[in-house]
Design a protein around this motif. Structure first.
Motif, PDB file in Angstrom:
ATOM      1  N   THR A   1      36.039  44.636  52.139  1.00  0.00           N
ATOM      2  CA  THR A   1      35.897  45.036  50.705  1.00  0.00           C
ATOM      3  C   THR A   1      37.192  45.586  50.057  1.00  0.00           C
ATOM      4  O   THR A   1      37.296  45.712  48.824  1.00  0.00           O
ATOM      5  N   ALA A   2      38.108  46.037  50.666  1.00  0.00           N
ATOM      6  CA  ALA A   2      39.509  46.147  50.304  1.00  0.00           C
ATOM      7  C   ALA A   2      40.107  45.171  49.649  1.00  0.00           C
ATOM      8  O   ALA A   2      41.130  45.316  48.894  1.00  0.00           O
ATOM      9  N   ASP A   3      39.679  43.887  50.008  1.00  0.00           N
ATOM     10  CA  ASP A   3      40.326  42.794  49.178  1.00  0.00           C
ATOM     11  C   ASP A   3      39.498  42.302  47.931  1.00  0.00           C
ATOM     12  O   ASP A   3      39.974  41.516  47.222  1.00  0.00           O
ATOM     13  N   ILE A   4      38.368  42.940  47.926  1.00  0.00           N
ATOM     14  CA  ILE A   4      37.699  42.412  46.776  1.00  0.00           C
ATOM     15  C   ILE A   4      38.067  42.913  45.299  1.00  0.00           C
ATOM     16  O   ILE A   4      38.186  44.380  45.304  1.00  0.00           O
ATOM     17  N   VAL A   5      38.345  42.427  44.612  1.00  0.00           N
ATOM     18  CA  VAL A   5      39.026  42.757  43.127  1.00  0.00           C
ATOM     19  C   VAL A   5      37.973  42.786  42.031  1.00  0.00           C
ATOM     20  O   VAL A   5      38.341  43.298  40.946  1.00  0.00           O
ATOM     21  N   GLY A   6      36.953  41.926  42.140  1.00  0.00           N
ATOM     22  CA  GLY A   6      36.105  41.905  40.910  1.00  0.00           C
ATOM     23  C   GLY A   6      34.790  41.077  41.469  1.00  0.00           C
ATOM     24  O   GLY A   6      34.855  40.200  42.235  1.00  0.00           O
ATOM     25  N   VAL A   7      33.777  41.110  40.676  1.00  0.00           N
ATOM     26  CA  VAL A   7      32.519  40.527  40.918  1.00  0.00           C
ATOM     27  C   VAL A   7      31.923  40.213  39.481  1.00  0.00           C
ATOM     28  O   VAL A   7      31.838  41.107  38.498  1.00  0.00           O
ATOM     29  N   LEU A   8      31.638  38.729  39.255  1.00  0.00           N
ATOM     30  CA  LEU A   8      31.086  38.545  37.862  1.00  0.00           C
ATOM     31  C   LEU A   8      29.874  37.552  38.292  1.00  0.00           C
ATOM     32  O   LEU A   8      29.938  36.988  39.173  1.00  0.00           O
ATOM     33  N   ARG A   9      28.808  37.769  37.306  1.00  0.00           N
ATOM     34  CA  ARG A   9      27.551  36.956  37.480  1.00  0.00           C
ATOM     35  C   ARG A   9      27.714  35.996  36.449  1.00  0.00           C
ATOM     36  O   ARG A   9      28.041  36.120  35.320  1.00  0.00           O
ATOM     37  N   LEU A  10      27.615  34.725  36.820  1.00  0.00           N
ATOM     38  CA  LEU A  10      27.910  33.433  36.071  1.00  0.00           C
ATOM     39  C   LEU A  10      26.624  32.543  35.524  1.00  0.00           C
ATOM     40  O   LEU A  10      25.554  32.830  36.359  1.00  0.00           O
ATOM     41  N   PRO A  11      26.570  32.017  34.423  1.00  0.00           N
ATOM     42  CA  PRO A  11      25.445  31.567  33.983  1.00  0.00           C
ATOM     43  C   PRO A  11      25.469  30.117  34.553  1.00  0.00           C
ATOM     44  O   PRO A  11      25.282  29.040  33.782  1.00  0.00           O
ATOM     45  N   GLU A  12      25.637  29.954  35.756  1.00  0.00           N
ATOM     46  CA  GLU A  12      25.346  28.508  36.486  1.00  0.00           C
ATOM     47  C   GLU A  12      24.061  28.425  37.369  1.00  0.00           C
ATOM     48  O   GLU A  12      23.318  29.470  37.811  1.00  0.00           O
TER      49      GLU A  12
END
Length: 313
Positions: free
Chosen positions: A255-266
């Motif tokens: 989790t220390a490496d996660i810089v962002g999470v996005l939800r995509l319209p795919e």
């Protein structure tokens, strides 16, 4: 072939594919017991009794099967290769060798240098045989991350390359005949080296989960990305994903490496607009799909690296 009886229970999960079946045979194995009697006019003529074990060589060796054959075969292969083989250090052993190359990026020249890739229990080496030269090498203690990245070739096709990140922050691209197998062996070899520079990761089972449930993972493959269904477990330290037939996690993201999470319209097997793009500090991107993407997006963003900003697509 396993002491865990639950692992041998049959499954009727409709999402299991042929790839999953092959992984079961390679990672866990199967034991076949067959008694057959061939009769003519109710008179038994031929009896067949078969006791067979089918598994990957690694699994066979773990259970003490075919060990002498494996040792003899490896010794013969080392002798037959002769001077073309990598010169090993004392107490160093070869894990896997395959055709491959190294992308030279230093100076004014940039291009692939073909040779053979050698993974040992101490080093990762790219060797050219004629004229004999070590094109690139690194100690496993210096490897900090490894992942598969797609590269568009001159002919327009897309090939998977192995990107290796070292302790000094440098990144190198390697080609390999079987990049997925090389990454798997490299990951497992590094995990087995108990050194101060690369400590063994703590077991996720000892940490309370912040979220658990079914997720789809878009796994990089030579023929193109493949969606696979499995179970995900999110703790304060890491996100782990494995398929129902995997003996080892196929995805582990601190989790220390996660810089962002996005939800995509795919589109994904979970439906449209259910894809989550997880970005990590090493510029890596992992795609997941969930039946409840909003909840997973919130949970992942809540544990991502403090101070990081959401990435823009």
């Amino acid at each position: 072939m396993t002491a865990d009886s639950s692992a041998m229970r049959p499954t009727r999960d409709p999402r299991v594919t042929l790839d999953d079946l092959v992984e079961v045979l390679l990672n866990k194995g199967a034991v076949l017991h067959l008694d057959l009697i061939v009769a003519v006019a109710d008179i038994p003529l031929i009896g067949v009794s078969i006791r067979a074990a089918v598994a990957g060589m690694e699994t066979m060796l773990e259970y003490g099967m075919m060990r002498h054959w494996d040792e003899a075969t490896r010794a013969w292969a080392e002798r037959s290769v002769g001077r073309r083989a990598l010169e090993l250090r004392e107490d160093e052993g070869i894990i896997r060798t395959m055709r491959g190359g190294h992308l030279l990026t230093g100076g004014i020249y940039r291009g692939w240098r073909p040779g053979s890739v050698h993974l040992t229990d101490q080093r990762l080496v790219v060797l050219r045989e004629e004229p004999r030269e070590i094109l690139w090498q690194t100690e496993l203690d210096e490897v900090r991350a490894a992942r598969l990245v797609p590269e568009r070739t001159v002919g327009g096709a897309e090939s998977l390359r192995l990107e290796v990140t070292r302790a000094d922050g440098s990144r190198e691209l390697l080609s390999a005949r079987d990049p997925e197998a090389l990454l798997d062996l490299l990951t497992r070899t590094r995990a087995g080296r108990l050194t101060p520079a690369l400590p063994a990761p703590p077991s996720t089972d000892e940490q309370p989960p912040l979220a658990e449930g079914h997720l789809w993972f878009q796994e990089p493959r030579r023929s193109g990305p493949l969606w696979r269904g499995g179970q995900a477990r999110l703790t304060a330290d890491r996100l782990v994903w494995r398929s129902p037939v995997d003996s080892r996690p196929a995805l582990v993201v601190p989790t220390a490496d996660i810089v962002g999470v996005l939800r995509l319209p795919e589109y994904s097997p979970a439906g449209e607009s259910n894809v989550l793009e997880v970005a990590t500090a090493d510029d890596g991107v992992t795609c997941l799909a969930a039946d409840d993407p909003v909840a997973w997006e919130q949970r992942l963003n809540a544990v991502r690296s403090p101070g990081s900003e959401a990435v823009a697509r």
